[in-house]
Design an enzyme around this catalytic site. Structure first.
Site, PDB file in Angstrom:
ATOM      1  N   HIS A  96       0.837  -1.205   0.000  1.00 38.41           N
ATOM      2  CA  HIS A  96       0.000   0.000   0.000  1.00 38.41           C
ATOM      3  C   HIS A  96       0.870   1.252   0.000  1.00 38.41           C
ATOM      4  O   HIS A  96       1.965   1.257   0.585  1.00 38.41           O
ATOM      5  CB  HIS A  96      -0.904   0.028   1.236  1.00 38.41           C
ATOM      6  CG  HIS A  96      -1.732  -1.198   1.417  1.00 38.41           C
ATOM      7  ND1 HIS A  96      -2.591  -1.663   0.444  1.00 38.41           N
ATOM      8  CD2 HIS A  96      -1.835  -2.065   2.455  1.00 38.41           C
ATOM      9  CE1 HIS A  96      -3.193  -2.765   0.885  1.00 38.41           C
ATOM     10  NE2 HIS A  96      -2.751  -3.030   2.088  1.00 38.41           N
ATOM     11  N   GLU A 119      -1.829   0.026   8.295  1.00 42.42           N
ATOM     12  CA  GLU A 119      -2.862  -0.844   8.840  1.00 42.42           C
ATOM     13  C   GLU A 119      -2.329  -1.744   9.942  1.00 42.42           C
ATOM     14  O   GLU A 119      -1.112  -1.882  10.126  1.00 42.42           O
ATOM     15  CB  GLU A 119      -3.498  -1.696   7.735  1.00 42.42           C
ATOM     16  CG  GLU A 119      -2.549  -2.651   7.040  1.00 42.42           C
ATOM     17  CD  GLU A 119      -3.193  -3.337   5.839  1.00 42.42           C
ATOM     18  OE1 GLU A 119      -4.152  -2.789   5.265  1.00 42.42           O
ATOM     19  OE2 GLU A 119      -2.720  -4.417   5.464  1.00 42.42           O
ATOM     20  N   HIS A 179       3.225  -7.539   1.911  1.00 40.96           N
ATOM     21  CA  HIS A 179       2.566  -8.414   2.866  1.00 40.96           C
ATOM     22  C   HIS A 179       1.495  -9.247   2.182  1.00 40.96           C
ATOM     23  O   HIS A 179       1.073  -8.952   1.048  1.00 40.96           O
ATOM     24  CB  HIS A 179       1.921  -7.595   3.992  1.00 40.96           C
ATOM     25  CG  HIS A 179       0.861  -6.650   3.495  1.00 40.96           C
ATOM     26  ND1 HIS A 179       1.157  -5.389   3.002  1.00 40.96           N
ATOM     27  CD2 HIS A 179      -0.487  -6.767   3.401  1.00 40.96           C
ATOM     28  CE1 HIS A 179       0.034  -4.786   2.638  1.00 40.96           C
ATOM     29  NE2 HIS A 179      -0.986  -5.607   2.877  1.00 40.96           N
ATOM     30  N   ARG A 206      -1.255  -5.004  -6.223  1.00 35.06           N
ATOM     31  CA  ARG A 206      -0.912  -6.434  -6.254  1.00 35.06           C
ATOM     32  C   ARG A 206       0.442  -6.634  -6.912  1.00 35.06           C
ATOM     33  O   ARG A 206       0.721  -6.078  -7.966  1.00 35.06           O
ATOM     34  CB  ARG A 206      -1.961  -7.228  -7.039  1.00 35.06           C
ATOM     35  CG  ARG A 206      -3.268  -7.423  -6.335  1.00 35.06           C
ATOM     36  CD  ARG A 206      -4.109  -8.480  -7.040  1.00 35.06           C
ATOM     37  NE  ARG A 206      -5.525  -8.226  -6.787  1.00 35.06           N
ATOM     38  CZ  ARG A 206      -6.338  -7.628  -7.628  1.00 35.06           C
ATOM     39  NH1 ARG A 206      -5.899  -7.252  -8.812  1.00 35.06           N
ATOM     40  NH2 ARG A 206      -7.592  -7.424  -7.307  1.00 35.06           N
TER      41      ARG A 206
END
Length: 295
Positions: free
Chosen positions: A87, A103, A161, A181
């Site tokens: 991200h 996150e 991740h 992705r």
């Protein structure tokens, strides 16, 4: 207090536990995510109690604030592995009209041997990163971590991740839906390699540890965007918000009754309640565990 009803998402890797364990609505044969506390346009929560019942949470928030609601809280059930992804931070996300995405994951349940990928095992060069993406050997240099209930992972923006198969977790993140992705196990979905190359941190992730498991409340994560704690209540408890902060509550376990400012709500596991800024002490009755997110 506002009880919230989630927006549910059906992705190809989803399972059935959000439906079978918690009664989340499932229209097809799988349910991947429930967006429990969300003002994001891709999936706002719905107010399920009080005079504003039926309004979206984003409508409520925009009527009372000029800034964007900063967080998005989800439940995630991965019957199959998610893609390896990354991200962006706020600066990079701005050109796509969204926020960056830091996150945190809190593991609720995991099948034996379940694992996730969490950054790199060692520092690698940009050239090695691109080569391994090209020849499908990227997994060889990712840090693989087996998980158990109660484990906590903070994933800063830029950290590569992936959630593995057989994991049920709660996620607290910035209110963003940007995901790049990098590897998708040959599923044929679009990859986002140009963006991923631009934002991926190529050294192992290093973050402060969470609080000790005996702490109550237990600090799970703290960053510039949110603070998350786990509160365990036996019989009676109380929640006091920091000054000028909202409180987003996700019931992890039990069937507590919440009382605040003359209102009372009965709750059960996997339900979410929003406490407005300036709320007085919220009293909790009943044995339970609650995930508390504040600014």
């Amino acid at each position: 207090m506002l009880k919230l009803s989630p927006t549910c998402k059906d992705y190809i890797w989803g399972g059935t536990r959000l439906h079978t364990l918690y009664g989340k609505p499932m229209e097809g044969d799988r349910l991947a995510e429930s967006w429990e506390v969300s003002a994001h346009p891709d999936g706002p929560s719905i107010i399920a109690s009080g005079p504003m019942k039926g309004k979206t949470f984003s409508e409520y928030w925009s009527e009372n604030h000029t800034e964007k609601f900063p967080v998005l809280i989800k439940l995630i059930d991965s019957a199959e592995a998610l893609s390896v992804q990354v991200h962006p931070d706020d600066d990079y996300a701005r050109h796509q009209g969204d926020l960056g995405k830091n996150e945190m994951w809190f593991i609720l349940d995991a099948k034996p041997g379940a694992f996730l990928y969490y950054g790199f095992r060692r520092e690698i060069s940009r050239e090695e990163f691109l080569r391994r993406v090209e020849d499908n050997t990227l997994l060889e240099v990712l840090r693989r971590v087996e998980v158990a209930p109660g484990d906590v992972f903070f994933i800063p923006a830029g950290t590569i991740h992936a959630i593995g198969a057989g994991i049920l977790l709660a996620e607290v993140q910035q209110s963003s839906n940007l995901t790049y992705r990098v590897y998708d196990y040959g599923r044929g979905r679009e990859l986002h390699l140009k963006d991923a190359e631009a934002v991926t941190a190529l050294a192992p992730v290093s973050v402060p540890p969470a609080g000790q498991k005996g702490d109550n409340p237990r600090l799970l994560a703290r960053c510039n965007y949110f603070t998350v704690k786990e509160l365990t209540v036996t019989g009676e408890g109380r929640i006091t918000l920091p000054e000028d902060s909202f409180g987003a509550l996700l019931i992890l376990e039990g069937e507590p009754t919440l009382s605040c400012n003359g209102e009372t709500l009965s709750c059960r596991a996997a339900e979410s309640v929003f406490l407005q800024e300036g709320s007085p002490v919220c009293r909790v009755s009943g044995d339970c565990r609650i995930l508390i997110t504040t600014k």
